[in-house]
Design a protein around this motif. Structure first.
Motif, PDB file in Angstrom:
ATOM      1  N   HIS A 120       0.799  -1.232   0.000  1.00  0.00           N
ATOM      2  CA  HIS A 120       0.000   0.000   0.000  1.00  0.00           C
ATOM      3  C   HIS A 120       0.829   1.279   0.000  1.00  0.00           C
ATOM      4  CE1 HIS A 120      -3.100  -2.932   1.023  1.00  0.00           C
ATOM      5  NE2 HIS A 120      -3.948  -2.058   0.512  1.00  0.00           N
ATOM      6  N   VAL A 121       2.152   1.140   0.094  1.00  0.00           N
ATOM      7  CA  VAL A 121       2.996   2.338   0.150  1.00  0.00           C
ATOM      8  C   VAL A 121       3.174   2.921  -1.256  1.00  0.00           C
ATOM      9  CG1 VAL A 121       5.307   3.220   0.683  1.00  0.00           C
ATOM     10  CG2 VAL A 121       4.233   1.545   2.197  1.00  0.00           C
ATOM     11  N   VAL A 122       2.802   4.199  -1.395  1.00  0.00           N
ATOM     12  CA  VAL A 122       2.974   4.888  -2.675  1.00  0.00           C
ATOM     13  C   VAL A 122       4.377   5.494  -2.723  1.00  0.00           C
ATOM     14  CG1 VAL A 122       2.062   6.698  -4.180  1.00  0.00           C
ATOM     15  CG2 VAL A 122       0.517   5.463  -2.629  1.00  0.00           C
ATOM     16  N   ASP A 136      -7.810   1.535   1.146  1.00  0.00           N
ATOM     17  CA  ASP A 136      -8.811   0.785   0.381  1.00  0.00           C
ATOM     18  C   ASP A 136     -10.237   1.128   0.798  1.00  0.00           C
ATOM     19  OD1 ASP A 136      -6.986  -0.826  -1.176  1.00  0.00           O
ATOM     20  OD2 ASP A 136      -6.492  -1.846   0.705  1.00  0.00           O
ATOM     21  N   ARG A 137     -10.443   1.248   2.107  1.00  0.00           N
ATOM     22  CA  ARG A 137     -11.795   1.547   2.601  1.00  0.00           C
ATOM     23  C   ARG A 137     -11.708   2.616   3.665  1.00  0.00           C
ATOM     24  NH1 ARG A 137     -12.791  -1.778  -0.633  1.00  0.00           N
ATOM     25  NH2 ARG A 137     -13.768  -3.840  -0.436  1.00  0.00           N
ATOM     26  N   HIS A 138     -12.628   3.556   3.560  1.00  0.00           N
ATOM     27  CA  HIS A 138     -12.799   4.524   4.638  1.00  0.00           C
ATOM     28  C   HIS A 138     -14.252   4.458   5.084  1.00  0.00           C
ATOM     29  CE1 HIS A 138     -14.034   8.854   5.633  1.00  0.00           C
ATOM     30  NE2 HIS A 138     -13.525   8.313   6.720  1.00  0.00           N
ATOM     31  N   PHE A 139     -14.456   4.126   6.354  1.00  0.00           N
ATOM     32  CA  PHE A 139     -15.805   4.146   6.928  1.00  0.00           C
ATOM     33  C   PHE A 139     -15.974   5.444   7.699  1.00  0.00           C
ATOM     34  CE2 PHE A 139     -14.905  -0.531   6.862  1.00  0.00           C
ATOM     35  CZ  PHE A 139     -15.930  -0.910   6.019  1.00  0.00           C
ATOM     36  N   LEU A 155     -12.172  -6.807   4.242  1.00  0.00           N
ATOM     37  CA  LEU A 155     -11.579  -8.004   3.648  1.00  0.00           C
ATOM     38  C   LEU A 155     -10.097  -8.091   4.022  1.00  0.00           C
ATOM     39  CD1 LEU A 155     -13.087  -7.653   0.034  1.00  0.00           C
ATOM     40  CD2 LEU A 155     -13.880  -9.221   1.827  1.00  0.00           C
ATOM     41  N   PRO A 156      -9.539  -9.289   3.978  1.00  0.00           N
ATOM     42  CA  PRO A 156      -8.110  -9.458   4.287  1.00  0.00           C
ATOM     43  C   PRO A 156      -7.236  -8.641   3.343  1.00  0.00           C
ATOM     44  CG  PRO A 156      -9.221 -11.591   4.248  1.00  0.00           C
ATOM     45  CD  PRO A 156     -10.205 -10.591   3.718  1.00  0.00           C
ATOM     46  N   GLY A 157      -6.117  -8.173   3.875  1.00  0.00           N
ATOM     47  CA  GLY A 157      -5.120  -7.505   3.033  1.00  0.00           C
ATOM     48  C   GLY A 157      -5.429  -6.060   2.690  1.00  0.00           C
ATOM     49  N   LEU A 158      -6.543  -5.532   3.177  1.00  0.00           N
ATOM     50  CA  LEU A 158      -6.898  -4.144   2.863  1.00  0.00           C
ATOM     51  C   LEU A 158      -6.329  -3.189   3.907  1.00  0.00           C
ATOM     52  CD1 LEU A 158     -10.709  -4.309   1.895  1.00  0.00           C
ATOM     53  CD2 LEU A 158      -8.697  -4.733   0.449  1.00  0.00           C
ATOM     54  N   THR A 159      -6.246  -1.916   3.528  1.00  0.00           N
ATOM     55  CA  THR A 159      -6.049  -0.853   4.513  1.00  0.00           C
ATOM     56  C   THR A 159      -7.419  -0.214   4.748  1.00  0.00           C
ATOM     57  OG1 THR A 159      -5.457   0.587   2.677  1.00  0.00           O
ATOM     58  CG2 THR A 159      -3.645  -0.305   4.001  1.00  0.00           C
ATOM     59  N   ILE A 160      -7.777  -0.103   6.025  1.00  0.00           N
ATOM     60  CA  ILE A 160      -9.115   0.377   6.391  1.00  0.00           C
ATOM     61  C   ILE A 160      -8.958   1.453   7.463  1.00  0.00           C
ATOM     62  CG2 ILE A 160     -11.342  -0.286   7.395  1.00  0.00           C
ATOM     63  CD1 ILE A 160     -10.847  -3.122   6.326  1.00  0.00           C
ATOM     64  N   VAL A 161      -9.605   2.587   7.271  1.00  0.00           N
ATOM     65  CA  VAL A 161      -9.558   3.631   8.292  1.00  0.00           C
ATOM     66  C   VAL A 161     -10.960   4.135   8.588  1.00  0.00           C
ATOM     67  CG1 VAL A 161      -7.223   4.413   7.675  1.00  0.00           C
ATOM     68  CG2 VAL A 161      -9.223   5.494   6.609  1.00  0.00           C
ATOM     69  N   CYS A 162     -11.093   4.771   9.743  1.00  0.00           N
ATOM     70  CA  CYS A 162     -12.355   5.389  10.142  1.00  0.00           C
ATOM     71  C   CYS A 162     -12.002   6.376  11.243  1.00  0.00           C
ATOM     72  CB  CYS A 162     -13.316   4.309  10.654  1.00  0.00           C
ATOM     73  SG  CYS A 162     -14.870   4.917  11.365  1.00  0.00           S
ATOM     74  N   GLY A 163     -12.724   7.467  11.324  1.00  0.00           N
ATOM     75  CA  GLY A 163     -12.485   8.442  12.384  1.00  0.00           C
ATOM     76  C   GLY A 163     -13.013   7.911  13.702  1.00  0.00           C
TER      77      GLY A 163
END
Ligand SMILES: CC(C)[C@H](C(=O)O)[C@@H](O)C(=O)O
Ligand code: SF4
Length: 471
Positions: A17-19, A32-35, A122-130
């Protein structure tokens, strides 16, 4: 590229995931996902002020949970402040064309229950949420962590985030858990052992035979509480349990695509010779049903214990902390935990409100009456439906507890579900901070089975004898 050096699960997910990496070590990560929940309004206001758009609308998903009423749903929200908070969320999602599990959505629930349940986590994702308990999603082998309001705005506008790579810590639980002992007992034992800041600056990976044996619900409970020992995130390596849970979920890959994805997920576990910066091992056989007695999740003891004496604390700072905790909680040194009377119970929150949690509580309550009042709020509307199909709602109601709709509810009381001042609540939640469930409210954290036991006896109670002779 990372080359051939052995890597942990965390490293593998991070590296993909590193750009780019800045000179100061900060990495720009693809998210990948932001909730987002009602607390996202600060971030959306930042976008508004700049006239900015959401970069990747399909990767940002909203959920109404913190401010939703748990009663009288179906009608418009009566309370103006709650209506405003939920309305703001609805407007922000609509303005940017983002999917929202809103108040009346059949998939609504607590954000950390909804993501996994819908197959968005899902496995392997980067997921964030406040939200600090975003660590929950790490149960699937994702890197999932809570972020602040300006970071939320950054993610909305770029679908990336600057982060410093945390150190890696392995927490292993080996052996078999005893009857009546659940993931919550494991998590509280870990926090009691390493302390509320014991995993500060670390990405934790939970491992060992007792963790492998946990269901996804149990793994989520464990990862949920990672933040309460200061960890940046908690993870469990994906395996057959993970894949079975995800198959057929609404937003999970389908058919051939699922098979391909599952193969990639099973390649995520760390290399056997990968090293960690720190490692801790717990013996599962030594874990008893555990309850908190103070005002930090680290103030946790087996139900068979007596309350600590500040005079015998290892140092003055800990002595002061014990004194303060006992004082706020209205308890005294040497008192037996199992003799502490309780005023009400709460079963709910992103820690322990999934179907398995409700089943564990219902197994204790079936055919019994609660001596004290209490609230049961399922983690999502689908969990509520399933529990009702299984007749669990009837067990709770017949015991005398109130069965309500899904939301954060009495975990934090933002929707008005509060514990009155001075009252003591046995709660399946994750924080026992002063005033967490209401001003002056006293919270004891424990597993759903232990909360059910407290309901039956009206005091803190070892659930194990109550389970004897039951399935
Ligand atoms: C309100 C929200 C931001 C908060 C969090 O960050 O965790 C809440 O969910 C909590 O559990 O305290
Ligand atoms: S249920 Fe509690 S811990 Fe979980 S997100 Fe809501 S307020 Fe936070």
């Amino acid at each position: 590229m990372a080359g051939d050096a052995p890597r942990t699960l965390f490293d593998k997910v991070w590296d993909t995931h590193v750009v780019l990496t800045r000179e100061d070590g900060q990495a720009l990560l693809l998210i990948d996902r932001h909730f987002f929940h009602e607390g996202s309004h600060h971030a959306f206001n930042q976008l508004k002020a700049r006239g900015a758009a959401v970069a990747r609308p399909s990767q940002n998903i909203g959920v109404a949970d913190h401010y939703v009423p748990t009663r009288g749903r179906g009608a418009p929200i009566a309370d103006a402040a709650l209506r405003h908070m939920v309305g703001q969320l609805t407007e922000n999602a609509a303005r940017h064309g983002l999917r929202l599990f809103g108040l009346d959505d059949p998939g609504q629930g607590i954000v950390h229950v909804v993501g996994p349940e819908q197959g968005l986590t899902l496995p392997g994702l980067t997921i964030v949420c406040g939200d600090s308990h975003t660590s929950t999603h790490g149960a699937f082998g994702a890197i999932a962590f809570g972020i602040g309001a300006s970071e939320v705005a950054h993610v909305l506008m770029t679908q990336t985030l600057w982060q410093r790579r945390p150190r890696r810590m392995r927490i292993a639980v080996e052996g078999a858990l005893g009857p009546g002992i659940g993931a919550k007992d494991v998590a509280l034992s870990v926090i009691a052992r390493i302390g509320a800041d014991g995993a500060q600056g670390h990405a934790v990976e939970y491992a060992g035979s007792a963790v492998r044996a946990l269901s996804m619900e149990g793994r989520m409970t464990l990862c949920n509480l990672s933040i309460e020992c200061g960890a940046r995130c908690g993870m469990v390596a994906p395996d057959a349990t993970t894949i079975d849970f995800l198959r057929g979920r609404r937003f999970a890959p389908e058919r051939a695509e699922f098979a391909r994805a599952a193969e990639a997920w099973l390649a995520l576990p760390g290399d056997p010779d990968a090293t960690f910066d720190r490692a801790v091992t717990l013996d599962a056989a030594e874990i008893a049903p555990i309850v908190t007695w103070g005002v930090s999740p680290e103030d946790a003891l087996p139900i068979t214990a007596t309350l600590p004496d500040p005079a015998r604390a290892p140092d003055p700072a800990r002595a002061a902390q014990i004194r303060d905790g006992l004082d706020y909680m209205g308890l005294h040194p040497g008192q037996k935990l199992s003799e502490v009377p309780v005023d009400r119970v709460f079963i709910g929150s992103c820690t322990n409100s999934r179907i398995e949690d409700l089943r564990a509580a219902a197994a204790v309550l079936a055919g019994r009456k609660a001596r004290i009042p209490g609230l049961v709020s399922p983690g999502s509307t689908p969990v509520k439906r399933q529990a009702e199909e299984e007749g669990l709602d009837r067990i709770f109601r017949e015991a005398g507890l109130e069965w309500v709709e899904s939301g954060c509810s009495m975990c934090v009381g933002m929707n008005g579900d509060l514990v009155p001042a001075g009252e003591r609540c046995a709660s399946t939640t994750n924080r026992n901070f002063k005033g967490r469930q209401g001003k002056g409210a006293r919270t004891h954290l424990m597993s759903p089975a232990m909360v059910a036991a407290a309901a039956v006896t009206g005091r803190l109670t070892d659930v194990r004898p109550l389970l004897e002779g039951r399935a």
